[in-house]
Scaffold this motif. Structure first.
Motif, PDB file in Angstrom:
ATOM      1  N   ILE A 110      46.159  50.639  45.508  1.00 41.54           N
ATOM      2  CA  ILE A 110      46.887  51.897  45.754  1.00 41.54           C
ATOM      3  C   ILE A 110      47.502  52.452  44.461  1.00 41.54           C
ATOM      4  O   ILE A 110      47.649  51.745  43.471  1.00 41.54           O
ATOM      5  N   GLY A 111      47.864  53.718  44.511  1.00 40.96           N
ATOM      6  CA  GLY A 111      48.580  54.364  43.407  1.00 40.96           C
ATOM      7  C   GLY A 111      47.701  54.579  42.192  1.00 40.96           C
ATOM      8  O   GLY A 111      46.486  54.782  42.296  1.00 40.96           O
ATOM      9  N   ASP A 112      48.310  54.509  40.998  1.00 44.07           N
ATOM     10  CA  ASP A 112      47.567  54.751  39.754  1.00 44.07           C
ATOM     11  C   ASP A 112      46.428  53.753  39.567  1.00 44.07           C
ATOM     12  O   ASP A 112      45.436  54.059  38.902  1.00 44.07           O
ATOM     13  N   ILE A 133      47.725  46.239  46.310  1.00 43.84           N
ATOM     14  CA  ILE A 133      47.780  46.055  44.854  1.00 43.84           C
ATOM     15  C   ILE A 133      48.070  47.383  44.176  1.00 43.84           C
ATOM     16  O   ILE A 133      47.292  48.336  44.255  1.00 43.84           O
ATOM     17  N   ALA A 134      49.231  47.426  43.515  1.00 43.73           N
ATOM     18  CA  ALA A 134      49.690  48.654  42.840  1.00 43.73           C
ATOM     19  C   ALA A 134      49.973  48.303  41.381  1.00 43.73           C
ATOM     20  O   ALA A 134      51.121  48.354  40.924  1.00 43.73           O
ATOM     21  N   THR A 135      48.935  47.920  40.675  1.00 46.51           N
ATOM     22  CA  THR A 135      49.107  47.405  39.312  1.00 46.51           C
ATOM     23  C   THR A 135      49.068  48.511  38.248  1.00 46.51           C
ATOM     24  O   THR A 135      49.089  48.225  37.056  1.00 46.51           O
ATOM     25  N   GLY A 136      48.987  49.775  38.677  1.00 49.44           N
ATOM     26  CA  GLY A 136      49.169  50.885  37.746  1.00 49.44           C
ATOM     27  C   GLY A 136      47.992  51.140  36.827  1.00 49.44           C
ATOM     28  O   GLY A 136      46.860  50.692  37.059  1.00 49.44           O
ATOM     29  N   ALA A 137      48.285  51.868  35.762  1.00 44.02           N
ATOM     30  CA  ALA A 137      47.256  52.267  34.802  1.00 44.02           C
ATOM     31  C   ALA A 137      47.899  52.320  33.425  1.00 44.02           C
ATOM     32  O   ALA A 137      49.129  52.385  33.308  1.00 44.02           O
TER      33      ALA A 137
END
Ligand code: SF4
Length: 512
Positions: free
Chosen positions: A467-469, A305-309
């Motif tokens: 993952i990620g932001d 899940i890379a749903t950001g910020a």
């Protein structure tokens, strides 16, 4: 090494002996160093000489067409290779934000081949094979120097040689690599997450282990982390489904690339989208805003899940840990609103408590678009973190030249319907600044709703990873790295992964 160069410069060299005074005397140390190095190495190796022909300070420094040229003429045949550039480091390693052109050093160094028979190499963020070829064909250089372009893609020469031009992972000229050097931390690159991890984690820039027993993976969110994760999982041989809620792939990257000076950053997503388009084992769904039930229904056991910020609008940032009082009649915007194209009226106050780069970028972008901009920050300068990317003086200069009203050392206390109440960070002396809207550049909140819902659902996934932001908001380079790591570590032995993290070239503490 600056010392020999400083001997050349009258502002540093005030000697009255045979090493000072005339240019011939000031160049004597370099001449002797070259001659003695030749004597020492004999014919065992060539002696290259890197020389900055221009300091980009006009008459206050070395100029390519004045003493810069005279030095090359004087020492023309002494080195076996002339490696020529401009100084200082900020000029030599200019970012695309302030120097968008490949080969920007060419006007300074192109005289060199006319005054020496020795081969010449030069740099200048040369990423385009056409530009490289043109420089060689036009007799400007014999070799192409590529530091940052080779960090972004260590297989650049091989890809050019094999005609795999579309596969080049092109440097975006962001200087995150330079920031690692300035911060004294392991090197990071926005485009190449494997840089500096070749030995410690065993990450090859091009190769990745084939998949294990699992067959399928679902990646949710096509920002920099999601795209990189998808690309690497696909390279490993999994069937990958990539779902993106928006109309466009790339997440924050195309949005930030739409701001003044950041256009080259789009290469981060262009490279990855192109790669994914070549792969039969990837399915991409845009405008696919999956709920937890949708994900469960899909039945794919491995979910990243890379749903950001998103930027917050309540004033909470580095300096202020509680939401500030904001009058409901004032228009409060965030960088996300501006990047989504929200229009502005009247005077805008940008409050930058993030202090990295986006506040300064927005100020210049909006001033360039004709807005009256006020910039307030608790920091002592605009975008202080960008000292690490060698950009800070240029950012502040541009804002001053664009008449941005800059207030440093100021925290935002309250927002009323007529403007902002700022306070001096040292004395708490208040000041009221009138404005028509406020852009809060303070902190980002992770988008974890989907992950949280799946975590508490009764469905058990083989892998459910944030993952990620969405896991930790950071630079685009951090998001790419996180996406890469998730794909590399998938189905890996956790013990092996943990050991990689602590692997050091020099072990100072041994287990007893
Ligand atoms: S960090 Fe940025 S400037 Fe440095 S090599 Fe990578 S893409 Fe290029």
């Amino acid at each position: 090494m600056s010392l020999p160069h400083h001997f050349l410069l009258p502002q540093f060299n005030d000697r009255t002996d045979e090493y000072g005074g005339s240019l011939e005397n000031r160049a004597r140390l370099i001449r002797e160093l070259l001659e003695e190095t030749h004597e020492e190495v004999g014919d065992t190796c060539a002696v290259a000489f890197r020389f900055a022909v221009d300091e980009m300070q006009g008459i206050d420094g070395m100029q390519a067409h004045e003493e810069g040229r005279a030095v090359v003429e004087m020492l023309a045949e002494l080195p076996d290779l002339w490696d020529v550039n401009v100084s200082d480091w900020a000029n030599d390693s200019a970012t695309t934000r302030f120097q968008p052109n490949d080969g920007y050093q060419t006007p300074y160094i192109e005289f060199v081949k006319q005054v020496t028979t020795k081969p010449v190499v030069a740099v200048g963020r040369l990423t385009s094979p056409d530009m490289m070829l043109s420089l060689v064909k036009r007799g400007v250089v014999d070799f192409i120097g590529a530091a940052r372009p080779s960090i972004a893609d260590p297989f650049l020469p091989q890809k050019i040689q094999q005609g795999r031009i579309d596969e080049i992972r092109e440097c975006i000229g962001c200087n995150i690599c330079v920031s690692s050097d300035n911060l004294g931390i392991p090197i990071r690159c926005t485009q190449n997450p494997t840089i500096g991890e070749e030995w410690r984690r065993g990450w090859h820039p091009e190769n990745i282990a084939a998949k294990g027993k699992e067959e399928q993976a679902l990646v949710i969110g096509a920002g920099p982390a999601g795209l990189e994760c998808t690309m690497q999982l696909a390279k490993r041989g999994y069937q990958v489904t990539l779902a993106e809620a928006g109309k466009e792939l790339g997440g924050r990257v195309p949005r930030e690339a739409g701001l003044l000076g950041l256009g080259a950053w789009k290469r981060v997503t262009d490279h990855r989208i192109y790669d994914l388009q070549q792969r039969a084992n990837v399915q991409i769904f845009k405008e696919s805003n999956l709920t937890a039930d949708d994900v469960i229904e899909l039945g794919i056991p491995n979910v990243f899940i890379a749903t950001g910020a998103g930027w917050r609008r309540d004033g909470v940032g580095r300096s202020t840990r509680q939401p500030i009082e904001i009058h409901s009649d004032m228009t409060i915007l965030t960088p996300d609103d501006i990047m989504a194209g929200q229009s502005l009226k009247g005077t805008v106050l940008i409050y930058d408590d993030d202090q990295i780069y986006i506040g300064g970028v927005l100020a210049e972008h909006l001033a360039h678009a004709g807005h009256k901009v006020i910039f307030a920050t608790p920091a002592s300068m605009v975008s202080p973190w960008t000292e690490n990317t060698l950009e800070q003086p240029r950012i502040q200069k541009n804002l001053i030249e664009r008449s941005v009203d800059i207030h440093t050392g100021a925290t935002l206390k309250t927002v009323d319907k007529s403007g902002c109440d700022l306070a001096c960070i040292y004395t708490q002396q208040p000041r009221h600044i009138a404005c028509d809207s406020v852009i809060m550049v303070t902190e980002r909140t992770r988008h974890t709703d989907l992950f949280d819902a799946l975590k508490v659902s009764k469905t058990s996934f083989q892998t459910l990873e944030l993952i990620g932001d969405a896991a930790s908001p950071g630079l685009i380079a951090d998001a790419v790295y996180a996406g890469h790591m998730a794909a590399r570590n998938f189905e890996e032995d956790p013990e092996k992964v943990a050991q990689q993290m602590f692997r050091r070239e020099i072990v100072s503490l041994q287990n007893q």
